[in-house]
Scaffold this active site. Sequence first.
Site, PDB file in Angstrom:
ATOM      1  CG  ASP A  57      -1.779  -1.229   1.327  1.00 44.00           C
ATOM      2  OD1 ASP A  57      -2.247  -1.702   0.286  1.00 44.00           O
ATOM      3  OD2 ASP A  57      -1.936  -1.746   2.453  1.00 44.00           O
ATOM      4  CE  LYS A  87       3.467  -2.393  -4.492  1.00 46.29           C
ATOM      5  NZ  LYS A  87       2.943  -2.185  -3.138  1.00 46.29           N
TER       6      LYS A  87
HETATM    7  P1  IMP Z   1      -2.668 -12.835   1.830  1.00 46.82           P
HETATM    8  O1  IMP Z   1      -1.698 -12.295   0.830  1.00 46.82           O
HETATM    9  O2  IMP Z   1      -4.099 -12.591   1.448  1.00 46.82           O
HETATM   10  O3  IMP Z   1      -2.397 -14.264   2.179  1.00 46.82           O
HETATM   11  O4  IMP Z   1      -2.468 -12.010   3.200  1.00 46.82           O
HETATM   12  C1  IMP Z   1      -1.296 -12.125   3.997  1.00 46.82           C
HETATM   13  C2  IMP Z   1      -0.933 -10.778   4.620  1.00 46.82           C
HETATM   14  O5  IMP Z   1      -0.524  -9.868   3.589  1.00 46.82           O
HETATM   15  C3  IMP Z   1      -2.096 -10.084   5.348  1.00 46.82           C
HETATM   16  O6  IMP Z   1      -1.558  -9.365   6.446  1.00 46.82           O
HETATM   17  C4  IMP Z   1      -2.626  -9.092   4.320  1.00 46.82           C
HETATM   18  O7  IMP Z   1      -3.265  -7.995   4.911  1.00 46.82           O
HETATM   19  C5  IMP Z   1      -1.328  -8.688   3.655  1.00 46.82           C
HETATM   20  N1  IMP Z   1      -1.508  -8.228   2.265  1.00 46.82           N
HETATM   21  C6  IMP Z   1      -1.706  -9.003   1.182  1.00 46.82           C
HETATM   22  N2  IMP Z   1      -1.796  -8.245   0.075  1.00 46.82           N
HETATM   23  C7  IMP Z   1      -1.603  -6.976   0.465  1.00 46.82           C
HETATM   24  C8  IMP Z   1      -1.534  -5.729  -0.251  1.00 46.82           C
HETATM   25  O8  IMP Z   1      -1.637  -5.651  -1.478  1.00 46.82           O
HETATM   26  N3  IMP Z   1      -1.313  -4.631   0.522  1.00 46.82           N
HETATM   27  C9  IMP Z   1      -1.127  -4.689   1.861  1.00 46.82           C
HETATM   28  N4  IMP Z   1      -1.176  -5.825   2.562  1.00 46.82           N
HETATM   29  C10 IMP Z   1      -1.420  -6.956   1.872  1.00 46.82           C
END
Ligand code: IMP
Length: 430
Positions: free
Chosen positions: A13, A16
């Site tokens: 976040d 980018k």
């Molecule tokens: P997952 O990628 O859905 O498995 O989530 C794993 C961790 O990465 C969690 O804490 C999400 O909030 C974080 N996360 C995944 N994608 C993003 C993103 O694009 N921005 C910020 N945090 C992310």
Amino acid sequence: MPLQIIVGAQWGDEGKGRIVDWFASRADLSARYNGGDNAGHTVTVGPRIFKLHLLPSGIIHPQVTAVLGNGMVINPRTLFEEMDILNGSGISTSPDRLRISYAAHLITPSHQALDKALEGARGKDNIGTTGRGIGPAYTDKATRRGLRVADMLAPDFPERVGDHVAETNRTLRMYTAPELDPAPVCAQYREFADRLKPYIADTSLELHAAMQAGKIILVEAAQGTLLDLDFGTYPFVTSSSTTAPAALTGLGLGLDAARTASVVGVVKAFQTRVGSGPFPTELTGDLAMRLRGSGANPWDEYGTTTGRPRRVGWLDGVLLRYAVRINGLSELTVTKLDVLSGMENIKLCTAYRQAGKTLDDLPFGPSDLSPYEPVYEQFPGWKEDVGGVRNWNELPSAARDYLDRIASLAGVPIRLASVGPERDQVVEKV
Ligand code: IMP
């Protein structure tokens, strides 16, 4: 520089999307190499706001060919929704400008169900995933039972989807989670395959040819360095490699491509994270609310993918220096400088303290940050609205002092700062 890699230097976040958009005006191709629709990249073009989860942000520029690389996990449903929105806005997503690696993996509703079941089973120790099935899809890839994009070309693809749903149902049963009916998933994925076929390519081959022809390839990482599977705040990370070196394996480029690469780290002027995990400089109370915003604007600190309020804090220079090292950053872009306007004082974490000792680096990476207390330098704030500034020397001197200190701490120059969500609200240091 034929290869320009744009990575997040924090927990994702960082903004980018809009920075890729800025660089993309001079690029020929725009490629993503990791993650899936867990990402949320926002690009504001006048009254139009594009929220992209899977497509590289560069696709908004008409001269750019977009590439989804082999390192990604792709949910076809989200992809088509996104393509339809762009097509409706007059942005073509025809196969001549969107190429999808045959070796990328597919996300299915079974992966999403499993993601939710696993998070539920973790209870209060959950990771706070986006629920998009990212972890289970990468698990299937690593355990060599995943569905790849190339499988869509096989005559027995619907049967393979059926086997995958049946297999996942066995695991869902263990978690006493609702099972999925394979038939509708098979039928849906057969339709998805028909639509996706013209896009499937050996993108490694195509990127290689583009590099040889001297084309400029913009590479867009998803998430951020501190969410990297190896180098992030494990286990509170995503399931892919988010750092710059992974761009090579995630796109099928050889080490020779790295010789021509510039690596831009995008860092917010403060720190945010969504989901669980350590955050040494986290703020609560009024200051946190001030940095987060009310949620009334699309650029306030609420997740693009999940809508969750982001945790906020002061910029962590120790973690930034770590990101410079792990990615091999050549320069930084600082985003959201405008959000700090009007703050009386601004703090920057320059070191950690543990048991009376001051540490400039992390002895064992950022997995366990609990023993450390941030050491802050305090800077006077500035009152001026910087949204209209386009010339570096017209930034308030207090803002320039803050940026100079970030650059000296990181050990790499800052080339750009964003001062608002609009495409042109960028100040270049020339
Ligand atoms: P997952 O990628 O859905 O498995 O989530 C794993 C961790 O990465 C969690 O804490 C999400 O909030 C974080 N996360 C995944 N994608 C993003 C993103 O694009 N921005 C910020 N945090 C992310």
